[in-house]
Enzyme design. Structure first.
Site, PDB file in Angstrom:
ATOM      1  N   LYS A  54      27.022   9.471  27.204  1.00 38.09           N
ATOM      2  CA  LYS A  54      27.096  10.644  28.092  1.00 38.09           C
ATOM      3  C   LYS A  54      28.526  11.196  28.172  1.00 38.09           C
ATOM      4  O   LYS A  54      28.729  12.396  28.075  1.00 38.09           O
ATOM      5  CB  LYS A  54      26.639  10.297  29.521  1.00 38.09           C
ATOM      6  CG  LYS A  54      25.180   9.905  29.628  1.00 38.09           C
ATOM      7  CD  LYS A  54      24.745   9.774  31.080  1.00 38.09           C
ATOM      8  CE  LYS A  54      25.521   8.725  31.875  1.00 38.09           C
ATOM      9  NZ  LYS A  54      25.355   7.342  31.379  1.00 38.09           N
ATOM     10  N   ARG A 114      37.565  -1.203  29.696  1.00 37.92           N
ATOM     11  CA  ARG A 114      37.218  -1.139  31.117  1.00 37.92           C
ATOM     12  C   ARG A 114      36.723  -2.498  31.590  1.00 37.92           C
ATOM     13  O   ARG A 114      35.977  -3.166  30.889  1.00 37.92           O
ATOM     14  CB  ARG A 114      36.107  -0.102  31.325  1.00 37.92           C
ATOM     15  CG  ARG A 114      36.636   1.281  31.550  1.00 37.92           C
ATOM     16  CD  ARG A 114      35.551   2.326  31.496  1.00 37.92           C
ATOM     17  NE  ARG A 114      34.376   2.044  32.321  1.00 37.92           N
ATOM     18  CZ  ARG A 114      33.359   2.895  32.466  1.00 37.92           C
ATOM     19  NH1 ARG A 114      33.364   4.059  31.847  1.00 37.92           N
ATOM     20  NH2 ARG A 114      32.324   2.581  33.219  1.00 37.92           N
ATOM     21  N   ARG A 151      33.635  -0.677  23.384  1.00 39.08           N
ATOM     22  CA  ARG A 151      34.193   0.606  23.822  1.00 39.08           C
ATOM     23  C   ARG A 151      35.644   0.480  24.279  1.00 39.08           C
ATOM     24  O   ARG A 151      36.023  -0.461  24.958  1.00 39.08           O
ATOM     25  CB  ARG A 151      33.336   1.110  24.981  1.00 39.08           C
ATOM     26  CG  ARG A 151      33.818   2.375  25.600  1.00 39.08           C
ATOM     27  CD  ARG A 151      32.701   3.076  26.291  1.00 39.08           C
ATOM     28  NE  ARG A 151      32.523   2.615  27.649  1.00 39.08           N
ATOM     29  CZ  ARG A 151      31.692   3.217  28.503  1.00 39.08           C
ATOM     30  NH1 ARG A 151      30.961   4.240  28.112  1.00 39.08           N
ATOM     31  NH2 ARG A 151      31.573   2.766  29.721  1.00 39.08           N
ATOM     32  N   ARG A 164      24.952  -3.692  34.979  1.00 37.87           N
ATOM     33  CA  ARG A 164      24.915  -2.226  35.038  1.00 37.87           C
ATOM     34  C   ARG A 164      23.606  -1.688  34.459  1.00 37.87           C
ATOM     35  O   ARG A 164      23.046  -0.718  34.969  1.00 37.87           O
ATOM     36  CB  ARG A 164      26.108  -1.641  34.271  1.00 37.87           C
ATOM     37  CG  ARG A 164      27.408  -1.762  35.061  1.00 37.87           C
ATOM     38  CD  ARG A 164      28.603  -1.516  34.189  1.00 37.87           C
ATOM     39  NE  ARG A 164      28.712  -0.152  33.736  1.00 37.87           N
ATOM     40  CZ  ARG A 164      29.421   0.228  32.678  1.00 37.87           C
ATOM     41  NH1 ARG A 164      30.089  -0.681  31.966  1.00 37.87           N
ATOM     42  NH2 ARG A 164      29.493   1.482  32.337  1.00 37.87           N
ATOM     43  N   ARG A 200      22.683   9.384  40.504  1.00 36.78           N
ATOM     44  CA  ARG A 200      22.269   8.082  39.984  1.00 36.78           C
ATOM     45  C   ARG A 200      21.216   7.435  40.856  1.00 36.78           C
ATOM     46  O   ARG A 200      20.756   6.338  40.539  1.00 36.78           O
ATOM     47  CB  ARG A 200      23.489   7.167  39.934  1.00 36.78           C
ATOM     48  CG  ARG A 200      23.976   6.812  38.522  1.00 36.78           C
ATOM     49  CD  ARG A 200      25.212   5.966  38.708  1.00 36.78           C
ATOM     50  NE  ARG A 200      25.669   5.230  37.581  1.00 36.78           N
ATOM     51  CZ  ARG A 200      26.649   5.604  36.766  1.00 36.78           C
ATOM     52  NH1 ARG A 200      27.191   6.782  36.872  1.00 36.78           N
ATOM     53  NH2 ARG A 200      27.073   4.787  35.827  1.00 36.78           N
TER      54      ARG A 200
END
Ligand code: AMP
Length: 216
Positions: free
Chosen positions: A15, A162, A129, A173, A90
């Site tokens: 996203k 992160r 990532r 998550r 969300r």
């Protein structure tokens, strides 16, 4: 009338990457709730301290706090023509608040592209990532590597992993997504706004599919 796009999909589906590309093409500001929280953490604000305690565990930040942050952001002059929302709403409470908020601006949610991928793909994407410190640009060590290891191609800032991209938190998550965010798929589908996009494709192909949806 302003144009509001809600980019829906699980964590790691791309996203953020797509939102940055689409924002450039459409001229709409990219409003990412996760980026706004991370900015507050970096600036050591009270909101940042509160958000961090939830984010590091992979949990959602409480609705009231998140909604008031987004209200503030969408009220700024650059969002007069609309916005590209990434990571918000969300929960169903957030989706209802968004509808009321946009009505105040004489707007509504116009498009909901829903980007999908398998859980295996999401885990692989999140754990590989790397994120840029300055502006949150994202890279993947295998699928979208930066030209120089550890350095952002766009602004030269340092890349970091992160804290919530670590394996233990990633699993949580994804669970939270299925429990609290996935119900929004049916909500927006019933409203006739949802367009499904295969997020397992290469970045350029996902962008092309998104642009087709947004031209409708
Ligand atoms: P993201 O950058 O979108 O993956 O978001 C990172 C983290 O920020 C999430 O795991 C949540 O802890 C928090 N967060 C971001 N957006 C929201 C939201 N709309 N509601 C609640 N928490 C959020």
């Amino acid at each position: 009338m302003p144009t509001y796009i809600v980019l829906l999909g699980p964590p790691g589906v791309g996203k953020g990457t797509q939102a940055k590309l689409i924002a450039e093409t459409t001229g709409l500001p990219h409003v990412s709730s996760g980026d706004l929280f991370r900015e507050n953490i970096k600036n050591e604000t009270e909101l940042g301290k509160l958000a961090q305690s939830f984010m590091n565990k992979g949990e959602l930040v409480p609705d009231d706090v998140t909604i008031s942050m987004i209200r503030g952001r969408l009220s700024r002059p650059d969002c007069k023509g609309g916005a590209l929302l990434d990571g918000f709403p969300r929960t169903t409470v957030q989706a209802d608040s968004l509808a009321s908020l946009l009505a105040e601006f004489d707007g509504k949610v116009n498009y909901v592209p829903y980007i999908t991928a398998s859980e295996t793909t999401l885990i692989e994407r999140l754990s590989g990532r790397w994120t840029c410190k300055a502006q949150g640009h994202v890279f993947h060590e295998k699928y979208n590597p930066p030209q120089r290891t550890g350095v952002c191609d766009f602004d030269g800032s340092q890349l970091y992993q992160r804290e919530d991209d670590r394996a233990e938190t990633v699993t949580r998550r994804i669970q939270v997504y299925f429990a609290q965010t996935a119900p929004l798929i049916a909500h927006y589908r019933e409203g006739g706004l949802l367009s499904e996009i295969d997020g397992a494709q290469p970045i350029e192909k996902v962008t092309a599919d998104l642009l087709v949806v947004l031209r409708k």
